[in-house]
Design a protein around this motif. Structure first.
Motif, PDB file in Angstrom:
ATOM      1  N   ASP A 109      33.762  49.684  26.755  1.00 27.75           N
ATOM      2  CA  ASP A 109      34.133  51.092  26.791  1.00 27.75           C
ATOM      3  C   ASP A 109      33.805  51.664  28.162  1.00 27.75           C
ATOM      4  O   ASP A 109      32.911  51.199  28.862  1.00 27.75           O
ATOM      5  N   GLY A 110      34.520  52.695  28.549  1.00 22.04           N
ATOM      6  CA  GLY A 110      34.226  53.363  29.808  1.00 22.04           C
ATOM      7  C   GLY A 110      35.493  53.696  30.564  1.00 22.04           C
ATOM      8  O   GLY A 110      36.591  53.239  30.222  1.00 22.04           O
ATOM      9  N   PRO A 111      35.352  54.521  31.615  1.00 21.60           N
ATOM     10  CA  PRO A 111      36.525  55.018  32.339  1.00 21.60           C
ATOM     11  C   PRO A 111      37.247  53.958  33.160  1.00 21.60           C
ATOM     12  O   PRO A 111      38.420  54.122  33.487  1.00 21.60           O
ATOM     13  N   GLU A 112      36.575  52.842  33.513  1.00 19.88           N
ATOM     14  CA  GLU A 112      37.218  51.857  34.373  1.00 19.88           C
ATOM     15  C   GLU A 112      38.281  51.054  33.643  1.00 19.88           C
ATOM     16  O   GLU A 112      39.238  50.561  34.242  1.00 19.88           O
ATOM     17  N   GLY A 113      38.131  50.890  32.332  1.00 29.90           N
ATOM     18  CA  GLY A 113      39.159  50.242  31.544  1.00 29.90           C
ATOM     19  C   GLY A 113      39.428  48.797  31.893  1.00 29.90           C
ATOM     20  O   GLY A 113      40.561  48.334  31.813  1.00 29.90           O
ATOM     21  N   TYR A 114      38.395  48.027  32.282  1.00 26.93           N
ATOM     22  CA  TYR A 114      38.632  46.638  32.635  1.00 26.93           C
ATOM     23  C   TYR A 114      38.552  45.741  31.399  1.00 26.93           C
ATOM     24  O   TYR A 114      38.046  46.134  30.343  1.00 26.93           O
ATOM     25  N   VAL A 115      39.073  44.533  31.537  1.00 27.95           N
ATOM     26  CA  VAL A 115      39.078  43.559  30.451  1.00 27.95           C
ATOM     27  C   VAL A 115      38.499  42.257  30.983  1.00 27.95           C
ATOM     28  O   VAL A 115      38.846  41.811  32.078  1.00 27.95           O
ATOM     29  N   VAL A 116      37.609  41.639  30.217  1.00 30.36           N
ATOM     30  CA  VAL A 116      36.983  40.374  30.590  1.00 30.36           C
ATOM     31  C   VAL A 116      37.676  39.248  29.823  1.00 30.36           C
ATOM     32  O   VAL A 116      37.814  39.310  28.601  1.00 30.36           O
ATOM     33  N   LEU A 117      38.120  38.236  30.553  1.00 32.89           N
ATOM     34  CA  LEU A 117      38.824  37.113  29.942  1.00 32.89           C
ATOM     35  C   LEU A 117      38.286  35.790  30.469  1.00 32.89           C
ATOM     36  O   LEU A 117      37.508  35.768  31.427  1.00 32.89           O
ATOM     37  N   ALA A 118      38.722  34.710  29.845  1.00 34.10           N
ATOM     38  CA  ALA A 118      38.417  33.362  30.327  1.00 34.10           C
ATOM     39  C   ALA A 118      39.707  32.570  30.395  1.00 34.10           C
ATOM     40  O   ALA A 118      40.591  32.709  29.541  1.00 34.10           O
ATOM     41  N   SER A 119      39.825  31.750  31.419  1.00 38.13           N
ATOM     42  CA  SER A 119      40.980  30.880  31.570  1.00 38.13           C
ATOM     43  C   SER A 119      40.931  29.775  30.510  1.00 38.13           C
ATOM     44  O   SER A 119      39.921  29.611  29.820  1.00 38.13           O
ATOM     45  N   PRO A 120      41.997  28.991  30.368  1.00 40.79           N
ATOM     46  CA  PRO A 120      41.945  27.881  29.398  1.00 40.79           C
ATOM     47  C   PRO A 120      40.769  26.937  29.616  1.00 40.79           C
ATOM     48  O   PRO A 120      40.237  26.371  28.662  1.00 40.79           O
ATOM     49  N   GLY A 121      40.346  26.783  30.875  1.00 46.16           N
ATOM     50  CA  GLY A 121      39.210  25.911  31.176  1.00 46.16           C
ATOM     51  C   GLY A 121      37.867  26.606  31.147  1.00 46.16           C
ATOM     52  O   GLY A 121      36.849  25.997  31.482  1.00 46.16           O
ATOM     53  N   GLY A 122      37.843  27.896  30.764  1.00 47.87           N
ATOM     54  CA  GLY A 122      36.588  28.612  30.588  1.00 47.87           C
ATOM     55  C   GLY A 122      36.102  29.400  31.773  1.00 47.87           C
ATOM     56  O   GLY A 122      34.978  29.925  31.741  1.00 47.87           O
TER      57      GLY A 122
END
Length: 272
Positions: free
Chosen positions: A114-127
């Motif tokens: 949550d928060g104003p920056e609106g970023y998303v954390v992801l991982a590639s297929p290899g982690g």
């Protein structure tokens, strides 16, 4: 990780045209263990010649390495646990929309804080962990100038891929970055991902590792026209040399992270 915290092969060309996330800037976080945070921050500030911003975050866990000219692209994060490592921030216009496209390419969503920056954390297929963020930037900093060393800059990030997952991981990054793979003629284990659009501060190199399995990792490359003198400067700052190759030297920083000094021009990335 806190803050921006953290099968079958595919034809890279076909993946690159299936979804079109637009990455306008690439920045990187040095994720440092609490016990090494100050030591690592001081080292990379001195190495780059960039000043350290005031701390931010709920616990003062983030800071930016601020160049004297151009927009920043290197940041540090104090980890609660784990060893020193890198993660990337990919700057896009709409992180939520780009996330849909990244998931279609094979990414996994890890967090959407949550928060104003609106970023998303992801991982590639290899982690490999990366973030999709909406911060804008456009001015690539020029190389720093040093006594006895004409110029140097952290100009590239190498994604280090185990052999068994290489095709899948390469296809993922080709699609995500809209990159055109350009294999090295002399060293076929290396391929650059040449990106369309505006200049970004970090070129992306993909390396096929000798080991067959394990997680995807990453390291920085520092370009300099005088690798010997630049290496001596890094040693005086607290680095140690691991190996010396024909066109690059592998070093370890005081936190244990490996990185390279290359013979490439720090402004253009071209081999001298």
């Amino acid at each position: 990780m806190t803050g921006c915290r953290l099968g079958h092969g595919h034809d890279p060309a076909s993946v690159a045209t299936s979804v079109r996330p637009v990455v306008s800037w690439i920045s990187a976080f040095l994720d440092l263990p609490a016990g090494d945070f100050q030591r690592g921050t001081t080292f990379w500030s001195a190495l780059t010649g960039y000043s350290v911003s005031p701390a931010r975050g709920d616990h003062g866990e983030f800071a930016t390495l601020v160049p004297t000219d151009g927009d920043d692209y290197l940041r540090v994060q104090r980890l609660g646990e784990g060893s020193a490592r890198l993660h990337l921030d990919l700057h896009v216009e709409d992180p939520s929309a780009a996330t849909v496209e990244a998931l279609a390419l094979g990414a996994r969503e890890l967090a959407r804080p949550d928060g104003p920056e609106g970023y998303v954390v992801l991982a590639s297929p290899g982690g490999f962990v990366f973030c999709l963020v909406s911060r804008s930037a456009s001015r690539v900093p020029p190389p720093a100038t040093w006594p006895g060393v004409r110029r140097s800059r952290v100009y590239q990030v190498s994604l280090d891929l185990p052999g068994d997952g290489y095709d899948t991981e390469l296809a993922f990054w080709v699609g995500l970055l809209q990159g055109r793979p350009e294999p090295s003629v002399r060293r076929p284990e290396f391929s650059w991902l040449r990106q369309p659009g505006p200049d970004v501060p970090l070129a992306v190199l993909v390396q096929r590792l000798d080991r067959r399995d394990g997680p995807v990792s990453a390291h920085f490359d520092v370009g300099s026209p005088d690798r010997v003198a630049e290496t001596e400067r890094h040693l005086a700052l607290g680095a140690s040399v691991l190996t010396v190759e024909e066109f690059w030297t592998v070093l370890r920083d005081p936190t244990g992270m490996a990185y390279c000094i290359t013979d490439r021009d720090p402004a253009t990335g071209q081999l001298r």
